[in-house]
Write an enzyme that holds these catalytic residues in place. Structure first.
Site, PDB file in Angstrom:
ATOM      1  N   TYR A   1       0.869  -1.115  -0.024  1.00 36.18           N
ATOM      2  CA  TYR A   1      -0.163   0.126  -0.036  1.00 36.18           C
ATOM      3  C   TYR A   1       0.753   1.142   0.070  1.00 36.18           C
ATOM      4  CZ  TYR A   1      -3.964   2.862   1.140  1.00 36.18           C
ATOM      5  OH  TYR A   1      -4.857   4.075   0.887  1.00 36.18           O
TER       6      TYR A   1
ATOM      7  N   PHE B   1      -7.087  19.009 -25.162  1.00 34.31           N
ATOM      8  CA  PHE B   1      -7.568  17.773 -25.280  1.00 34.31           C
ATOM      9  C   PHE B   1      -8.964  17.966 -24.641  1.00 34.31           C
ATOM     10  CE2 PHE B   1      -8.674  13.243 -24.342  1.00 34.31           C
ATOM     11  CZ  PHE B   1      -8.838  12.823 -25.513  1.00 34.31           C
ATOM     12  N   ASP B   2     -10.156  17.250 -25.242  1.00 34.85           N
ATOM     13  CA  ASP B   2     -11.482  17.401 -24.559  1.00 34.85           C
ATOM     14  C   ASP B   2     -11.676  17.096 -23.197  1.00 34.85           C
ATOM     15  OD1 ASP B   2     -11.177  14.659 -25.076  1.00 34.85           O
ATOM     16  OD2 ASP B   2     -13.146  14.417 -26.270  1.00 34.85           O
TER      17      ASP B   2
ATOM     18  N   ASP C   1       0.830  18.744 -21.203  1.00 34.39           N
ATOM     19  CA  ASP C   1      -0.059  17.403 -21.121  1.00 34.39           C
ATOM     20  C   ASP C   1       0.984  16.545 -22.268  1.00 34.39           C
ATOM     21  OD1 ASP C   1      -1.777  15.689 -22.113  1.00 34.39           O
ATOM     22  OD2 ASP C   1      -3.281  16.735 -22.670  1.00 34.39           O
TER      23      ASP C   1
ATOM     24  N   ALA D   1       0.875  13.335 -22.956  1.00 31.39           N
ATOM     25  CA  ALA D   1       0.457  11.832 -23.411  1.00 31.39           C
ATOM     26  C   ALA D   1       1.498  11.332 -24.529  1.00 31.39           C
ATOM     27  CB  ALA D   1      -1.002  12.145 -23.788  1.00 31.39           C
TER      28      ALA D   1
ATOM     29  N   LYS E   1      -0.599   6.262 -23.790  1.00 28.93           N
ATOM     30  CA  LYS E   1      -0.142   6.519 -25.024  1.00 28.93           C
ATOM     31  C   LYS E   1       1.250   6.090 -25.181  1.00 28.93           C
ATOM     32  CE  LYS E   1      -4.188   8.884 -25.211  1.00 28.93           C
ATOM     33  NZ  LYS E   1      -4.997   9.173 -23.746  1.00 28.93           N
TER      34      LYS E   1
ATOM     35  N   HIS F   1     -20.140  12.847 -27.387  1.00 31.08           N
ATOM     36  CA  HIS F   1     -19.724  12.168 -28.444  1.00 31.08           C
ATOM     37  C   HIS F   1     -19.520  10.753 -28.226  1.00 31.08           C
ATOM     38  CE1 HIS F   1     -15.865  12.915 -26.591  1.00 31.08           C
ATOM     39  NE2 HIS F   1     -15.391  11.777 -27.193  1.00 31.08           N
TER      40      HIS F   1
HETATM   41  N1  F0G Z   1      -4.288  14.546 -23.339  1.00 32.54           N
HETATM   42  C1  F0G Z   1      -4.521  13.935 -24.295  1.00 32.54           C
HETATM   43  C2  F0G Z   1      -3.651  14.840 -25.288  1.00 32.54           C
HETATM   44  C3  F0G Z   1      -4.856  12.886 -24.791  1.00 32.54           C
HETATM   45  O1  F0G Z   1      -4.861  12.585 -26.106  1.00 32.54           O
HETATM   46  C4  F0G Z   1      -5.746  12.130 -23.899  1.00 32.54           C
HETATM   47  C5  F0G Z   1      -6.499  11.026 -24.352  1.00 32.54           C
HETATM   48  C6  F0G Z   1      -5.713  12.744 -22.365  1.00 32.54           C
HETATM   49  C7  F0G Z   1      -5.169  13.772 -22.039  1.00 32.54           C
HETATM   50  C8  F0G Z   1      -6.696  11.979 -21.281  1.00 32.54           C
HETATM   51  O2  F0G Z   1      -5.726  10.712 -20.917  1.00 32.54           O
HETATM   52  O3  F0G Z   1      -7.504   9.063 -21.556  1.00 32.54           O
HETATM   53  O4  F0G Z   1      -5.656   8.653 -20.119  1.00 32.54           O
HETATM   54  O5  F0G Z   1      -7.679   9.783 -19.408  1.00 32.54           O
HETATM   55  N2  F0G Z   1      -6.707  10.775 -25.274  1.00 32.54           N
HETATM   56  C9  F0G Z   1      -7.399   9.520 -25.863  1.00 32.54           C
HETATM   57  C10 F0G Z   1      -7.557   9.557 -27.168  1.00 32.54           C
HETATM   58  C11 F0G Z   1      -8.593   9.255 -25.153  1.00 32.54           C
HETATM   59  O6  F0G Z   1      -8.259   8.672 -27.878  1.00 32.54           O
HETATM   60  O7  F0G Z   1      -6.819  10.357 -27.754  1.00 32.54           O
HETATM   61  P1  F0G Z   1      -6.694   9.347 -20.713  1.00 32.54           P
END
Ligand code: F0G
Length: 458
Positions: free
Chosen positions: A72, A124-125, A214, A216, A257, A449
């Protein structure tokens, strides 16, 4: 004869996939309300919905799973992860989270408040969602050339420094930080140059603001800097990463990613105050500091994944596969965001289905047609994903209308790329006969979406 390029790995385990008939796909689409998120994966032949969490782990990563420490507190696997992150980024403080959006949730709970303005490059969304749900505003400062899909430029993910400076000049007291997404997913997996990261840092310093990446797809971004930016061709990916992160104060990471794992994420920072602030939220939201939402075994596999994916050969294999797919689309004349990005081909639906009005969602229509044609699941990154304006509740038709064909890492072969390209060509060849799109019959108020229900128009 020159020795051709080939993958930097060989295959040790396979997963069978199946084709379907047109009749089956028409039935499944109807059951899914013409929203490919609602399909079952067994109904999909080649899945290009996302490159997130869909890649193949290596034998080394699976071996690390077996050595995971599930304690833990103070788990050895946490320290393996932390040391790896520190080595790659230079950030001393690391907080695991269950995925990228959880990292955003924890960090933004500490840093973002109502009325704030968070400038960046095509947030990102989920990033935008975590800003807007706190009644703050995400201001997009991406370079304008990102909107010209046919223009070839090496770094279309960049921040427009003048736009950024203007936002700060007018609202400095409302800006908690600048967020830079590397690579820029929404603009087509387009990279951000080192020079641009340096320039953002200068603006941030001028206004005494912090910069968050960010991250990823940070390793893919580093690859593009190495092959496209002057002065970097002889540097290693690790050296490039260290320099990139030297211009940031903190990062959020979706490890699904460029971490080469199926689930996971983290926050990392060089500043104790950011760490202390985030600590207060990670414990109630995610878990204790040394696991924060991840299993020990998954942290161990992530540490290995981060090392593997900061090797040039691994990145070259990946990006060359995307370039191969793009070269087939070039041959067939299918328009996409040029040059092709790091993780996906973004097909410019507004240039394919020119007879479908924007109110009938061309990219979603193309997504449906592509699935119908060969069971290939792409993803609309367009007018449906753009949601409605939070104030006027009007559809946001101002951006681009893409079908993203994201390619999972180390998962499909070049033959699969040929199938994807051929299926797209078939739709492209009959594009002028497609004149009607889809209409929304039900939608959620935010991030519609995923669950939107649609009906084809005829
Ligand atoms: N930032 C970026 C640039 C992303 O592409 C994503 C996720 C996230 C943050 C959020 O990360 O999914 O681990 O919570 N992108 C995926 C996509 C879902 O299909 O582009 P997460």
């Amino acid at each position: 004869m020159e020795i051709p390029f080939a993958e930097a790995w060989k295959i040790k385990m396979v997963e069978p996939i199946h084709k379907s008939t047109l009749e089956q796909r028409l039935k499944w689409l109807e059951e899914a309300n013409y929203n490919v998120f609602q399909l079952k994966s067994d109904q999909v032949y080649i899945d290009c919905l996302t490159d997130s969490g869909t890649g193949a782990m290596s034998d080394r990563q699976w071996a690390a799973i077996m050595t995971g420490d599930e304690s833990y507190a103070g788990a050895r696997s946490f320290f393996e992860l932390k040391d790896t992150v520190t080595e790659i980024t230079g950030f001393e403080y690391v907080i695991p989270t269950h995925q990228g959006r959880a990292a955003e949730n924890v960090l933004f709970s500490h840093l973002v408040k109502a009325g704030d303005i968070v400038p960046g490059n095509s947030h990102f969304d989920t990033t935008k969602g975590h800003i807007e749900s706190r009644k703050a505003f995400a201001v997009d400062c991406t370079v304008d050339i990102a909107k010209d899909t046919q223009l070839e430029a090496p770094f279309k993910g960049n921040v427009d420094i003048d736009k950024l400076d203007k936002v700060l000049a007018e609202n400095a007291d409302k800006v908690p930080f600048i967020i830079i997404t590397i690579t820029n997913n929404t603009a087509g997996g387009q990279p951000v140059s080192m020079q641009n990261l340096r320039d953002v840092r200068k603006v941030a310093d001028k206004y005494n603001k912090r910069v968050i990446f960010d991250s990823a797809r940070f390793a893919e971004n580093a690859y593009f800097i190495k092959v496209r930016e002057e002065g970097y061709k002889d540097k290693t990916i690790r050296e490039i990463c260290r320099e990139m992160f030297s211009y940031a104060d903190a990062m959020t990471m979706s490890a699904k990613k460029d971490g080469l794992v199926n689930m996971g994420g983290f926050i990392a920072t060089r500043w104790e105050d950011i760490y202390e602030g985030a600590k207060n939220f990670v414990i109630p939201f995610e878990g204790y500091l040394t696991y924060g939402g991840m299993n020990g075994r998954d942290m161990a596999a992530l540490a290995v994944g981060l090392r593997e994916n900061t090797e040039f050969d691994m990145l070259e294999t990946r990006i060359k596969q995307i370039e191969f797919l793009a070269s087939l689309l070039d041959e067939y004349g299918v328009p996409y965001q040029r040059p092709v990005g790091g993780h996906a081909v973004f097909v410019d639906a507004s240039k394919v289905l020119t007879k479908v009005p924007k109110e009938e969602f061309p990219a979603q229509t193309l997504t449906v047609e592509l699935y119908k044609g060969a069971g290939i699941r792409g993803c609309e990154i367009g007018y449906i994903l753009a949601d409605r304006d939070p104030v006027t509740r009007e559809n946001r038709f101002g951006g681009l209308d893409f079908v993203r064909l994201a390619i999972p890492r180390r998962t499909y072969t070049d033959n699969h790329m040929k199938v994807i390209a051929a299926a797209l060509k078939n739709v492209y060849d009959r594009r002028d006969s497609i004149t009607r799109g889809v209409e929304i019959v039900w939608e959620a108020p935010l991030m519609r979406h995923f669950t939107v229900k649609l009906k084809p128009l005829s």
